[in-house]
Design an enzyme around this catalytic site. Structure first.
Site, PDB file in Angstrom:
ATOM      1  N   MET A 390      -7.281  10.294 -10.527  1.00 38.99           N
ATOM      2  CA  MET A 390      -6.571  10.058  -9.269  1.00 38.99           C
ATOM      3  C   MET A 390      -7.423   9.054  -8.487  1.00 38.99           C
ATOM      4  SD  MET A 390      -4.864  13.654  -8.171  1.00 38.99           S
ATOM      5  CE  MET A 390      -3.818  14.536  -9.335  1.00 38.99           C
ATOM      6  N   ASP A 391      -7.072   7.789  -8.656  1.00 39.52           N
ATOM      7  CA  ASP A 391      -7.976   6.713  -8.260  1.00 39.52           C
ATOM      8  C   ASP A 391      -8.197   6.608  -6.760  1.00 39.52           C
ATOM      9  OD1 ASP A 391      -8.504   5.889 -10.860  1.00 39.52           O
ATOM     10  OD2 ASP A 391      -6.732   4.614 -10.940  1.00 39.52           O
ATOM     11  N   ASN A 478     -12.395  -0.185 -15.547  1.00 37.11           N
ATOM     12  CA  ASN A 478     -11.804  -1.102 -16.517  1.00 37.11           C
ATOM     13  C   ASN A 478     -10.480  -1.689 -16.062  1.00 37.11           C
ATOM     14  OD1 ASN A 478     -11.129   1.776 -16.914  1.00 37.11           O
ATOM     15  ND2 ASN A 478      -9.704   1.030 -18.459  1.00 37.11           N
ATOM     16  N   TYR A 479      -9.706  -0.929 -15.267  1.00 34.24           N
ATOM     17  CA  TYR A 479      -8.361  -1.380 -14.894  1.00 34.24           C
ATOM     18  C   TYR A 479      -8.372  -2.172 -13.593  1.00 34.24           C
ATOM     19  CZ  TYR A 479      -4.533   0.096 -17.915  1.00 34.24           C
ATOM     20  OH  TYR A 479      -3.609   0.171 -18.924  1.00 34.24           O
ATOM     21  N   ASP A 547      11.084   3.644  10.001  1.00 37.78           N
ATOM     22  CA  ASP A 547      11.628   3.709  11.369  1.00 37.78           C
ATOM     23  C   ASP A 547      12.735   2.668  11.464  1.00 37.78           C
ATOM     24  OD1 ASP A 547       9.851   5.645  12.078  1.00 37.78           O
ATOM     25  OD2 ASP A 547       8.870   4.535  13.675  1.00 37.78           O
TER      26      ASP A 547
END
Length: 746
Positions: A390-391, A478-479, A547
């Site tokens: 969960m980055d 890496n990503y 909104d």
């Protein structure tokens, strides 16, 4: 020897000494924070790995010197939503260090996040720049002190520090400092070093990564744990392609002690370094007969060198965008507030578009951001089952943002926004060029029509589509995630995610598919000799506080279904009919997309009508619709339950910002968007928040090796009966005189 000769030698000696001193100082000077403090708390322990360092740290290597980031010392807030300034961060640090019990041992206080506590929404909406003073500035701090987590409200003006509730499970986002130091921690363990030597890797070539371990039961509770896996960087910068497969180190994050070492990779070779380096100077060179690297003609032979990014310079008057006071963007009828955030990355607020019919600036979205990312890998084996990142909540999506590369990440005329964040010791530091903002023309058409000759009318009308893009890139190990918010003059907002960077790969003894047993599950694709790209998913959940012409909105599902005609009614047997359903509660608005059960999803303001009586609105136009296929009771999916639906709608709640909960690290999943929505609160004609999850399934292929071409997907927020007619009808066509005139330099 005369006096003149002696004097001359003395002068040369002095100059030589000065030159040596200058070279030495330049070679060993490390980057400093903007307020030029002493070294980081973790600099010595990390062997020179600082918060400016790459994610992985290597034994015995210091990071290359980097230029000092730009100073923001004199910045002052101009807007209620402006991020904390350097002075405000330093003020908050003083208050926290003086607050009991932290005052008893300030060196034991570690700041995991410090961000603006945004004023209440009505206060921001009523504020008028240039006329009203700024609301009181406050911050929210998440800290660790002697093994305990604390959440605190900090009143910067009054000097008050007030405790806030702490989540029941989980831990705060890791700091950049500890992410770096954790990479290095195993090297102090003799058993780890012996394992590396048994695998035949030189210690100086080892690069390690800290990998969050999720939550898999009570044995992982009551202490902060992390798993470390390592690679060989020998012969390549792309060490990710050279895993020391099967070696996993369980580490106590607070003590930096090795808890357990698992090595199940005996017999699995480390993949070769050949053809893994992605750097231009390396990938476009080849060895001559003597083994020297020389420029290659291969790229030119294959046409790659013939393609250049075209110059897309704005007109002579300059780009049409304004960046006011560092955070307010005005362009093409749009006005919005833009800022960097350590957890979310980029936050877009107060997005308003000018109505061409009335000239009024109309509200569209109060706040939009990436709330959480969920990246589960599909390999249940010992060294891989826990890789369910969960980055945002674990690593900090904004903390992982690197400076953008001018002319390649962003065009020449782009404007840049820096991020000012907080280190573990509470001091500010800068992420420069973290966001870029630019006009884009990609040859697309905004609208057009030509009349056929049979009508006798010679009409050919066309307008170019020019858009505004706000971009950031987070390199989470890496990503690389390329995040774009694109604003069109017709009122559409496109939110786009691009995936690039490097695969997380698995070592294997196989070098060819003919070695693989027929029914063997490799959990991925053989990409190269001894390299498997493991199957995985990416989910990016966006929080969109809509909104639409005001705060009180409703969510409408416009269902499309086949309607059969009655016998004799028409030559047609069927047609498509749209039926509108207004969601009364949260569960009415939960959407799992189905190809053969189509619908549109509108956010409307039921109190605002067009001249012909339609409710003004925006619609969510889905794309990137990959859905999680994991068992809902699988521990990673329980923590990532916010991906159970593609769309959720909740009533506005300032405290509900993070889809995975405030504390994500080692959380059990009891404080997520899914649990909030179980309350099934009323949402009709309320201040609504829409949550949309953009999903990707990724089965790696050889084209992803050694670095991935970007794969992108997006979804739109599109006006639906928001304007009285086409809002860009009166856009003027582009003429030759509008183009910039380029002259050769003298």
């Amino acid at each position: 020897m005369d006096h003149s000769t002696s004097l001359l030698r003395l002068v040369f000696l002095a100059l030589g000494a000065a030159l040596v001193l200058l070279v030495v100082r330049s070679a060993f000077r490390l980057p400093r924070r903007i307020d030029a403090p002493a070294a980081s708390l973790f600099d010595d322990a990390a062997g020179g790995c600082t918060r400016f360092a790459p994610w992985a740290c290597r034994q015995g290597h210091r990071t290359d010197p980097k230029p000092r980031p730009p100073s923001h010392d004199s910045d002052v807030p101009r807007h209620p939503l402006d991020p904390l300034t350097v002075a405000e961060i330093n003020r908050a640090r003083e208050l926290l260090r003086a607050h009991p019990p932290f005052a008893s041992s300030p060196s034991s206080l570690f700041v995991h996040s410090l961000a603006l506590d945004e004023p209440d929404k009505p206060v921001v909406l009523s504020w008028r720049g240039g006329a009203d003073p700024l609301p009181p500035r406050r911050a929210v701090a998440v800290v660790r002190f002697r093994g305990e987590s604390h959440v605190l409200a900090v009143d910067l003006a009054a000097g008050a520090v007030t405790p806030l509730p702490v989540p029941a499970s989980g831990y705060p986002t890791m700091t950049i400092d500890e992410q770096s130091s954790l990479c290095f921690a195993p090297f102090s363990d003799p058993a780890f070093n012996a394992t590396i030597r048994r695998r035949g890797v030189r210690m100086s070539d080892v690069a390690c990564l800290p990998i969050s371990l999720g939550w898999y039961g009570p044995t992982e509770e009551n202490r902060r744990l992390i798993k470390i896996q390592c690679f060989s960087a020998e012969g390549t910068a792309n060490f990710y392609m050279r895993p020391i497969e099967g070696l996993t180190v369980l580490l106590d994050m607070d003590t930096k002690e090795v808890v357990h070492i698992s090595d199940r990779g005996a017999g699995i070779p480390i993949p070769a370094a050949a053809n893994t380096d992605y750097r231009y100077a390396r990938s476009n060179a080849e060895d001559d007969d003597a083994g020297r690297r020389t420029p290659s003609a291969r790229g030119r032979r294959r046409g790659l060198e013939d393609v250049r990014a075209p110059s897309m310079e704005p007109a002579a008057a300059g780009p049409g965008l304004e960046l006011v006071d560092g955070h307010t963007v005005r362009w093409g009828g749009w006005e919005l507030h833009l800022k960097a955030d350590a957890r979310a990355g980029m936050v877009v607020s107060r997005a308003r578009v000018r109505d061409p019919a009335t000239g009024a600036a109309r509200e569209v979205m109060y706040k939009g951001m990436a709330s959480e990312l969920f990246v589960p890998y599909m390999d249940p084996t010992e060294a891989w089952y826990f890789k369910t990142y969960m980055d945002a909540g674990e690593y900090g999506f904004g903390l992982q943002a690197m400076p953008l590369v001018p002319l390649n990440d962003c065009p020449r005329h782009a404007r840049y926004v820096d991020g000012v964040f907080v280190a573990a010791d509470g001091r500010p530091f800068v992420r420069e060029k973290m966001i870029c903002v630019f006009e884009r023309y990609a040859g697309d058409v905004a609208w057009r029509h030509s009349e056929s000759p049979i009508t006798g009318m010679d009409i050919r009308e066309s307008r170019p589509k020019v858009t505004l893009v706000a971009r950031m890139v987070a390199s989470v190990a890496n990503y690389d995630y390329i995040m774009d918010w694109e604003f069109q003059m017709d009122g559409l907002i496109r939110i786009k995610v691009g995936l690039s960077g490097i695969l997380m790969v698995k070592g294997t003894p196989y070098s060819h598919m003919n070695q693989v047993q027929q029914n063997e599950d490799m959990h991925g694709t053989l990409l190269s000799e001894n390299v498997i790209g493991v199957i995985h998913d990416h989910y990016v959940t966006f929080r969109l506080d809509m909104d639409v012409d005001g705060a009180d909105n409703s969510f409408v599902r416009v269902e499309m279904a086949r309607q059969d005609t009655a016998p004799g009614e028409s030559p047609r047997k069927s047609y498509l009919k749209a039926t509108r359903h207004v969601a009364r509660t949260e569960k009415d608005a939960q959407v799992r997309l189905k190809l053969y059960d189509p619908a549109e999803f509108h956010v409307v303001n039921p109190t605002k009508k067009t001249r012909v009586g339609n409710s003004v609105g925006y619609k969510i136009v889905p794309a990137g619709t990959a859905a999680s296929l994991l068992d809902p009771e699988d521990p990673p999916q329980k923590r990532g339950a916010f991906t159970n639906n593609q769309i959720w709608v909740t009533p506005y709640n300032k405290s509900e910002e993070w889809a995975g909960g405030l504390f994500v690290y080692q959380s059990k999943g009891e404080d997520t968007l899914a649990t909030w929505s179980e309350r099934d609160r009323p949402i009709e004609n309320k201040d609504l928040v829409v949550w949309y999850t953009l999903g990707f399934h990724h089965i790696p292929c050889q084209e992803d090796f050694p670095i991935m071409p970007t794969v992108s997907s997006s979804f739109d927020l599109k006006p639906v009966n928001f304007f009285e007619s086409n809002p860009i009808l009166k856009q003027r066509p582009t003429q030759a005189d509008d183009l910039p005139i380029c002259a050769a330099a003298a």
